[in-house]
Design a protein around this motif. Structure first.
Motif, PDB file in Angstrom:
ATOM      1  N   ALA A  89     -11.413  -2.535  -5.286  1.00 15.93           N
ATOM      2  CA  ALA A  89     -11.428  -1.134  -5.744  1.00 15.93           C
ATOM      3  C   ALA A  89     -11.259  -0.190  -4.557  1.00 15.93           C
ATOM      4  O   ALA A  89     -10.534   0.818  -4.618  1.00 15.93           O
ATOM      5  CB  ALA A  89     -12.732  -0.838  -6.478  1.00 15.93           C
ATOM      6  N   VAL A  90     -11.912  -0.529  -3.450  1.00 15.05           N
ATOM      7  CA  VAL A  90     -11.787   0.319  -2.257  1.00 15.05           C
ATOM      8  C   VAL A  90     -10.334   0.344  -1.789  1.00 15.05           C
ATOM      9  O   VAL A  90      -9.779   1.403  -1.464  1.00 15.05           O
ATOM     10  CB  VAL A  90     -12.724  -0.205  -1.143  1.00 15.05           C
ATOM     11  CG1 VAL A  90     -12.474   0.537   0.159  1.00 15.05           C
ATOM     12  CG2 VAL A  90     -14.176  -0.069  -1.571  1.00 15.05           C
ATOM     13  N   GLU A  91      -9.693  -0.823  -1.771  1.00 14.11           N
ATOM     14  CA  GLU A  91      -8.306  -0.898  -1.327  1.00 14.11           C
ATOM     15  C   GLU A  91      -7.392  -0.099  -2.259  1.00 14.11           C
ATOM     16  O   GLU A  91      -6.559   0.705  -1.819  1.00 14.11           O
ATOM     17  CB  GLU A  91      -7.830  -2.352  -1.274  1.00 14.11           C
ATOM     18  CG  GLU A  91      -6.377  -2.463  -0.836  1.00 14.11           C
ATOM     19  CD  GLU A  91      -5.875  -3.900  -0.733  1.00 14.11           C
ATOM     20  OE1 GLU A  91      -6.698  -4.825  -0.742  1.00 14.11           O
ATOM     21  OE2 GLU A  91      -4.640  -4.072  -0.645  1.00 14.11           O
ATOM     22  N   ALA A 105      -8.304   7.953   2.571  1.00 20.52           N
ATOM     23  CA  ALA A 105      -7.668   6.637   2.606  1.00 20.52           C
ATOM     24  C   ALA A 105      -8.067   5.895   3.875  1.00 20.52           C
ATOM     25  O   ALA A 105      -8.398   4.707   3.838  1.00 20.52           O
ATOM     26  CB  ALA A 105      -6.151   6.806   2.538  1.00 20.52           C
ATOM     27  N   LEU A 106      -8.078   6.624   5.012  1.00 23.24           N
ATOM     28  CA  LEU A 106      -8.458   6.007   6.281  1.00 23.24           C
ATOM     29  C   LEU A 106      -9.892   5.497   6.217  1.00 23.24           C
ATOM     30  O   LEU A 106     -10.190   4.381   6.673  1.00 23.24           O
ATOM     31  CB  LEU A 106      -8.299   7.046   7.411  1.00 23.24           C
ATOM     32  CG  LEU A 106      -8.605   6.544   8.822  1.00 23.24           C
ATOM     33  CD1 LEU A 106      -7.684   5.392   9.197  1.00 23.24           C
ATOM     34  CD2 LEU A 106      -8.450   7.685   9.828  1.00 23.24           C
ATOM     35  N   ARG A 107     -10.772   6.343   5.607  1.00 26.03           N
ATOM     36  CA  ARG A 107     -12.168   5.897   5.482  1.00 26.03           C
ATOM     37  C   ARG A 107     -12.240   4.624   4.638  1.00 26.03           C
ATOM     38  O   ARG A 107     -13.003   3.714   4.939  1.00 26.03           O
ATOM     39  CB  ARG A 107     -13.006   7.007   4.841  1.00 26.03           C
ATOM     40  CG  ARG A 107     -13.341   8.143   5.799  1.00 26.03           C
ATOM     41  CD  ARG A 107     -14.470   9.004   5.258  1.00 26.03           C
ATOM     42  NE  ARG A 107     -14.103   9.669   4.010  1.00 26.03           N
ATOM     43  CZ  ARG A 107     -13.419  10.820   3.944  1.00 26.03           C
ATOM     44  NH1 ARG A 107     -13.031  11.438   5.049  1.00 26.03           N
ATOM     45  NH2 ARG A 107     -13.133  11.363   2.772  1.00 26.03           N
ATOM     46  N   GLY A 108     -11.432   4.557   3.602  1.00 26.61           N
ATOM     47  CA  GLY A 108     -11.412   3.371   2.740  1.00 26.61           C
ATOM     48  C   GLY A 108     -11.002   2.128   3.516  1.00 26.61           C
ATOM     49  O   GLY A 108     -11.644   1.075   3.425  1.00 26.61           O
ATOM     50  N   VAL A 121      -5.084  -6.805   7.303  1.00 35.78           N
ATOM     51  CA  VAL A 121      -4.403  -5.706   6.605  1.00 35.78           C
ATOM     52  C   VAL A 121      -5.083  -4.352   6.835  1.00 35.78           C
ATOM     53  O   VAL A 121      -4.391  -3.355   7.131  1.00 35.78           O
ATOM     54  CB  VAL A 121      -4.266  -6.025   5.101  1.00 35.78           C
ATOM     55  CG1 VAL A 121      -3.719  -4.820   4.334  1.00 35.78           C
ATOM     56  CG2 VAL A 121      -3.359  -7.229   4.919  1.00 35.78           C
ATOM     57  N   PRO A 122      -6.417  -4.235   6.671  1.00 33.13           N
ATOM     58  CA  PRO A 122      -7.024  -2.909   6.865  1.00 33.13           C
ATOM     59  C   PRO A 122      -6.748  -2.339   8.260  1.00 33.13           C
ATOM     60  O   PRO A 122      -6.571  -1.139   8.431  1.00 33.13           O
ATOM     61  CB  PRO A 122      -8.515  -3.166   6.660  1.00 33.13           C
ATOM     62  CG  PRO A 122      -8.576  -4.388   5.810  1.00 33.13           C
ATOM     63  CD  PRO A 122      -7.421  -5.228   6.239  1.00 33.13           C
ATOM     64  N   TRP A 123      -6.692  -3.208   9.261  1.00 24.11           N
ATOM     65  CA  TRP A 123      -6.391  -2.728  10.622  1.00 24.11           C
ATOM     66  C   TRP A 123      -4.950  -2.228  10.714  1.00 24.11           C
ATOM     67  O   TRP A 123      -4.672  -1.227  11.357  1.00 24.11           O
ATOM     68  CB  TRP A 123      -6.641  -3.863  11.623  1.00 24.11           C
ATOM     69  CG  TRP A 123      -8.093  -4.213  11.750  1.00 24.11           C
ATOM     70  CD1 TRP A 123      -8.728  -5.265  11.191  1.00 24.11           C
ATOM     71  CD2 TRP A 123      -9.076  -3.467  12.467  1.00 24.11           C
ATOM     72  NE1 TRP A 123     -10.066  -5.259  11.494  1.00 24.11           N
ATOM     73  CE2 TRP A 123     -10.307  -4.141  12.293  1.00 24.11           C
ATOM     74  CE3 TRP A 123      -9.068  -2.305  13.220  1.00 24.11           C
ATOM     75  CZ2 TRP A 123     -11.494  -3.687  12.856  1.00 24.11           C
ATOM     76  CZ3 TRP A 123     -10.254  -1.863  13.787  1.00 24.11           C
ATOM     77  CH2 TRP A 123     -11.442  -2.546  13.603  1.00 24.11           C
ATOM     78  N   ARG A 124      -4.065  -2.964  10.084  1.00 26.71           N
ATOM     79  CA  ARG A 124      -2.669  -2.524  10.087  1.00 26.71           C
ATOM     80  C   ARG A 124      -2.531  -1.160   9.417  1.00 26.71           C
ATOM     81  O   ARG A 124      -1.826  -0.260   9.901  1.00 26.71           O
ATOM     82  CB  ARG A 124      -1.808  -3.546   9.322  1.00 26.71           C
ATOM     83  CG  ARG A 124      -0.337  -3.176   9.298  1.00 26.71           C
ATOM     84  CD  ARG A 124       0.417  -3.971   8.253  1.00 26.71           C
ATOM     85  NE  ARG A 124       0.021  -3.589   6.917  1.00 26.71           N
ATOM     86  CZ  ARG A 124       0.261  -4.312   5.816  1.00 26.71           C
ATOM     87  NH1 ARG A 124       0.888  -5.482   5.928  1.00 26.71           N
ATOM     88  NH2 ARG A 124      -0.117  -3.897   4.620  1.00 26.71           N
ATOM     89  N   GLU A 125      -3.278  -1.009   8.273  1.00 26.27           N
ATOM     90  CA  GLU A 125      -3.172   0.251   7.537  1.00 26.27           C
ATOM     91  C   GLU A 125      -3.768   1.399   8.337  1.00 26.27           C
ATOM     92  O   GLU A 125      -3.266   2.520   8.322  1.00 26.27           O
ATOM     93  CB  GLU A 125      -3.848   0.111   6.173  1.00 26.27           C
ATOM     94  CG  GLU A 125      -3.121  -0.841   5.241  1.00 26.27           C
ATOM     95  CD  GLU A 125      -1.664  -0.434   5.039  1.00 26.27           C
ATOM     96  OE1 GLU A 125      -1.401   0.698   4.608  1.00 26.27           O
ATOM     97  OE2 GLU A 125      -0.768  -1.255   5.350  1.00 26.27           O
TER      98      GLU A 125
END
Lengths: 856, 152
Positions: A89-91, A105-108, A121-125
């Motif tokens: 859900a967070v993603e 979005a960044l906080r997510g 993936v979160p690091w890439r984003e």
């Protein structure tokens, strides 16, 4: 399988085990509807599931996806928010809100870095989202992303975005390092070609920063005079004086391409190749549109680096060829350089262009020969038939064959290793020992080679060629006795060439009867393609000459009488002439200058008295003759200096000039002056013949040559040819260029200008107008006459409507474009003027006036 | 027959003195102003003019230096060189303007420039020219013919 059973089966595998039976079936149906794209149905089913169990997260997630898919973003967002820290859900929420609220979005994504530890993936984003605003933080996040991939290829798109921001921030070096790091780490990566392309581009841009663009400083008239003096000194071999002038000019005009180019020439004469390259490179940077600077730099690069920088030379020569497309010599030089770097199709094309442009038979012949050679197909691989009985066992033959291949490739150490392996198996094999000897000689181990040969001959003393080699080694060491012994043995074992070498030894001893015997033996036994054939023929000739001298010395004297005229005749038939030299555009100005000076300074003021000398001699007065004799050495010295200078000009062009002996203009002049300067009182008739030859024949002929060299007709074809050339330049590729009407009032004028210079003037003016955006162009050529001096000027009026202001003050103050400045320099150097005249709203006329000549 | 040679060196006057002989009496003027001065003070039968005066002090050159400088894009050096290269015509222009109509012989080969010669001959007659490799005997013959004619 029925849908019910399918749903049941799915329900067994999904995290729906906590649901009651009906909810499980609804959930399975909802999932299948979602997959099938039936989002409304899926959403309804998810709601039924959630009605049964509101805490069943998979159903909430499914509902949110179904709503999002239907376009109900608000509904989907509400469901995802209700799921709190559920990672999916967070993603999903981060992706959904990014367009509206990138910070959320960044906080997510940052929350996900904790919720899904180890997920790259979160690091890439995070890196992606931060790239624009904070490239340093983005780099850091991207490095986490890369680390978590455990060696797999990271996302190059995000990396490229970060690099782009760094470049824009003036941190191109960091961007380049970052890209290089990834390209090096993942040379075969999916993203690597794109990253490499960006890297190359950065390299090009970095290199481009070091390239000076335009801005060559024109030399003042005084400086041009000094430059001419410097060139003269350099031609005369006064390198010190020339260098002093070159450095003085560079100090006074450090941005003058001409001055830099001349300094390069001087340093080259000093063999300071490094210094010459620096100056030649600066000259080319300052005036990249001057073909001469590219040619000079290319020649230096080819000369100084033993082929290592031929590729750069090719690039320079291609620029020169683009600037001088009608110059056969430039194309020929380019073709040679392209051949040197193995660019065969390009070399063929360049030779063809040289051939098309050539008016010089030597260049044409070279081009035809080169094209034929480059197109010649090689024969297929040649394989020896297998011998009936293999000469070597396979365990020896294989390393031997490998060693031979290494030898052919010049990899001598590798060959030696293979050979040693073969010798370890079969140490007394002559063929192996002979190859070892060859190898050791090439490696400089003469003693080792001798040992190997001696061992080979000990095994098989009948090897004629090896015995011959052994003899040559002995001869090279100065041991003629041993050499003769080896040669004798070689001859006994079929090496016919040994007889020639024995003959040479006999010649050294002065034993001519032995020479004859050995040569006869050589003739009878030598191989048909003996490499000693020329030497043997020469030795035979010497032998026969000795015989003839001894027996019929008088005949030999006769032969010499015949031979000298024959040599003279051959020389006369094959040497190039002044006319050949005058056809080479590059040297035309120098040729014209030398000839004009010869006419004016040597002939006009000194040789014209010869008819008076003749008249005085008729009256018995030798006084004028003595006076002429006193003046003649000055005239002859001047002629000799002129001829030497002209022949020097021809040498780099591969023109073998024998102007004193064979030239139809200069040779009679030379002969007449020499004859007229003999300290023996001539007859009046002789003096008149000399005068005719000097004052009428040579003087007029030289004048015609000078006139032809230093003049060009300004007619429509000349202008149109240049316009076509300029229009074909890469800078105007694809552009719709205006038509160029060319109008000539009266007879097209002939101007006192070398053809190449007129081309350059017109090209620069036309290029300048087109580059400035002219939509309409026209050229009008007229002839104007000065009433006092009677001199005429060709007036070339180039009318254009390019926007921008141009005034005569700007031209004089050099606040003008580079092209116009170059044209102005050339015009001034040719004794002409360049002005601008207004011609109505938005239209101007650039007016070039050049000294006009009259047709002869 | 008094011949005034106007040249910036002394090659012609020296050669003429050596080879022309009677009836010529050769005098030399080194520049246009001196030529005008001599012509104002004594009659001469003939005028011999060199064309190029590049050894002359530039301040002694005849011609409009300022106007010529403007013509040559503001370059006084080129303007001076132009005046030097054609100084003979400027000298003759000044001599004719002062009212001297004596026949003049240019030491300049106009054979190759008939159009230019037509301009000069039309403006400055009586006038003739010599090919620049003419022998003294040619010059002598040409001077004698010019003295008895009105030029080409």
């Amino acid at each position: 399988m029925s849908p019910l059973l399918l749903a049941f089966a799915l329900a067994q595998e999904l995290p729906a085990a906590g649901l009651d039976g009906a909810a499980q079936v609804f959930y399975a149906r909802a999932e299948s509807q979602l997959v099938a794209g039936e989002y409304a149905s899926a959403a309804a089913l998810y709601r039924l599931v959630l009605g049964a169990d509101p805490s069943f997260t998979p159903a909430s997630l499914g509902l949110a996806r179904a709503l999002e898919a239907q376009g109900d973003l608000a509904g989907a967002e509400a469901v995802w928010r209700s799921l709190g820290t559920e990672p999916d859900a967070v993603e999903a929420l981060a992706r959904l809100v990014e367009p509206r609220d990138p910070a959320e979005a960044l906080r997510g994504w940052r929350l996900l870095q904790s919720l899904r530890m180890g997920d790259p993936v979160p690091w890439r984003e995070e890196a992606r989202l931060l790239a624009e605003a904070d490239p340093d933080a983005a780099q850091s996040a991207w490095r986490h992303h890369r680390a978590l991939l455990l060696g797999a290829e990271p996302d190059g798109t995000v990396l490229a975005a970060i690099a782009e921001v760094l470049v824009r921030a003036g941190r191109a070096g960091e961007a380049e390092a970052l890209l290089q790091e990834v390209v090096d780490a993942y040379p075969e990566g999916v993203h690597t070609p794109e990253l490499r392309r960006r890297l190359d581009r950065l390299g090009v841009e970095r290199a481009a920063e070091g390239v000076g663009v335009g801005g060559s400083e024109p030399l003042s008239v005084a400086a041009q005079v000094r430059l001419r003096a410097g060139h003269q000194r350099l031609r005369e071999g006064e390198v010190d004086g020339a260098e002093a002038i070159a450095r003085e000019l560079v100090a006074a005009a450090p941005r003058s391409a001409e001055a830099r180019g001349f300094l390069a020439d001087v340093l080259l004469a000093r063999e300071d190749l490094g210094g010459a390259e620096v100056q030649a490179s600066l000259a080319r940077q300052l005036a990249p549109e001057e073909a001469a600077h590219h040619l000079r730099l290319a020649a230096l690069l080819r000369q100084a680096y033993g082929g290592r920088r031929d590729a750069e030379a090719v690039a320079e020569l291609r620029d020169a060829a683009a600037l001088r497309p009608g110059d056969a010599e430039v194309h020929a030089r380019l073709a040679e350089a392209e051949q040197a770097v193995g660019a065969v199709p390009e070399a063929i094309a360049s030779w063809e262009r040289a051939l098309a442009a050539s008016r010089d038979p030597a260049v044409s012949e070279a081009a035809r020969t080169a094209i034929a050679a480059l197109r010649r197909a090689p024969p297929g691989p040649v394989l020896l038939p297998a011998p009936a009985v293999p000469p070597l066992p396979e365990e020896v033959a294989r390393p031997y064959r490998i060693a031979l291949v290494y030898v052919a490739r010049g990899q001598l150490d590798a060959a030696r290793a293979e050979l040693d392996a073969a010798l370890a198996v079969a140490p007394d094999t002559p063929v192996l020992l002979n190859l070892r000897a060859r190898l050791l000689r090439r490696l400089g181990d003469e003693a080792g080679a001798v040992l190997a040969l001696d061992r080979s001959l000990a095994v098989d003393p009948t090897q004629g060629p090896i015995l011959l080699t052994r003899g040559e080694i002995a001869a090279a060491a100065g041991d003629e006795t041993a050499a003769e012994r080896w040669y004798r043995a070689a001859a006994e074992h079929g090496a016919g060439d040994a007889h020639y070498l024995l003959a040479r030894l006999a010649e050294g001893r002065g034993d001519w009867s032995a020479v004859r015997l050995e040569l006869d033996a050589w003739s009878a036994t030598a191989p048909s393609a003996s490499l000693y054939a020329p030497g043997a023929a020469a030795l035979r000739g010497e032998l026969e000459r000795r015989d003839r001298r001894r027996v019929v010395g008088a005949v030999l004297g006769g032969l010499a009488v015949v031979g000298l005229p024959l040599g003279w005749w051959i020389r006369r038939r094959t040497a190039a002439t002044l006319a050949d030299l005058a056809r080479v555009p590059e040297v035309a100005p120098q040729v014209a200058r030398h000839l004009a000076a010869l006419r004016h300074e040597a002939l006009k003021h000194r040789a014209t008295v010869l008819p008076e000398v003749a008249t005085a001699l008729e009256a018995g007065d030798e006084g004028p003759w003595r006076q002429w004799l006193a003046d003649a050495p000055v005239v002859i010295e001047r002629l000799d200096a002129t001829i030497d200078a002209l022949e020097s000009l021809g040498r780099p062009l591969r023109l073998r000039l024998a102007l004193r002996d064979t030239d139809p203009v200069l040779a009679p002049l030379h002969r007449a002056l020499r004859a007229a300067a003999r300290d023996r009182v001539p007859t009046p008739g002789q003096v008149r013949v000399w005068s005719q030859s000097i004052n009428q024949g040579a003087y007029a002929a030289l004048g015609a040559v000078v006139h032809g060299l230093a003049s060009t007709v300004v007619d429509p074809p000349a202008v149109e040819r240049v316009y076509a050339r300029v229009g074909g330049e890469p800078g105007f590729a694809g552009a719709q260029l205006p038509e160029l009407p060319v109008e000539v009032e009266g007879t097209p004028p002939r101007v006192s200008l070398f053809a190449a210079d007129l081309d350059d003037i017109l090209a620069n003016l036309l290029r300048n107008a087109l580059a400035a955006g002219a939509g309409a162009l026209s050229v009008r050529v007229e002839t104007e006459v000065d009433p006092i001096t009677g001199t005429a000027e060709a007036t070339i009026r180039l009318r254009d409507d390019a926007p921008g202001v141009l005034t005569n003050a700007m031209i004089r103050g050099r606040s003008i474009s580079r092209g116009l400045g170059l044209a102005a320099d050339l015009v001034h150097r040719s004794g002409g003027t360049l002005k601008v005249e207004p011609a109505g709203e938005g239209v101007k006329v650039v007016v070039v006036r050049l000294p006009a000549l009259e047709d002869r | 027959m008094k011949l005034l040679v106007v040249e910036d060196g002394d090659e012609y006057s020296t050669t003429f003195a050596r080879f022309l002989g009677a009836p010529f009496e050769v005098e030399r003027a080194g520049h246009g102003a001196e030529a005008l001065d001599r012509l104002a003070r004594a009659p001469y039968a003939l005028l011999f003019l060199d064309m190029r005066f590049d050894r002359l002090d530039p301040s002694l050159l005849l011609g409009d230096l300022a106007g010529t400088t403007e013509r040559f894009d503001g370059d006084p050096v080129r303007a001076r060189q132009f005046l030097e290269a054609h100084q003979g015509t400027y000298v003759l222009e000044a001599i004719r303007a002062a009212g001297h109509r004596l026949p003049a012989l240019f030491s300049y080969d106009f054979d190759a420039e008939p159009r230019r010669w037509a301009v000069i001959a039309g403006r400055h007659a009586p006038v003739d020219y010599l090919p620049d490799n003419a022998a003294p005997s040619d010059i002598r013959a040409r001077l004698l013919r010019l003295a008895g004619s009105t030029g080409r």
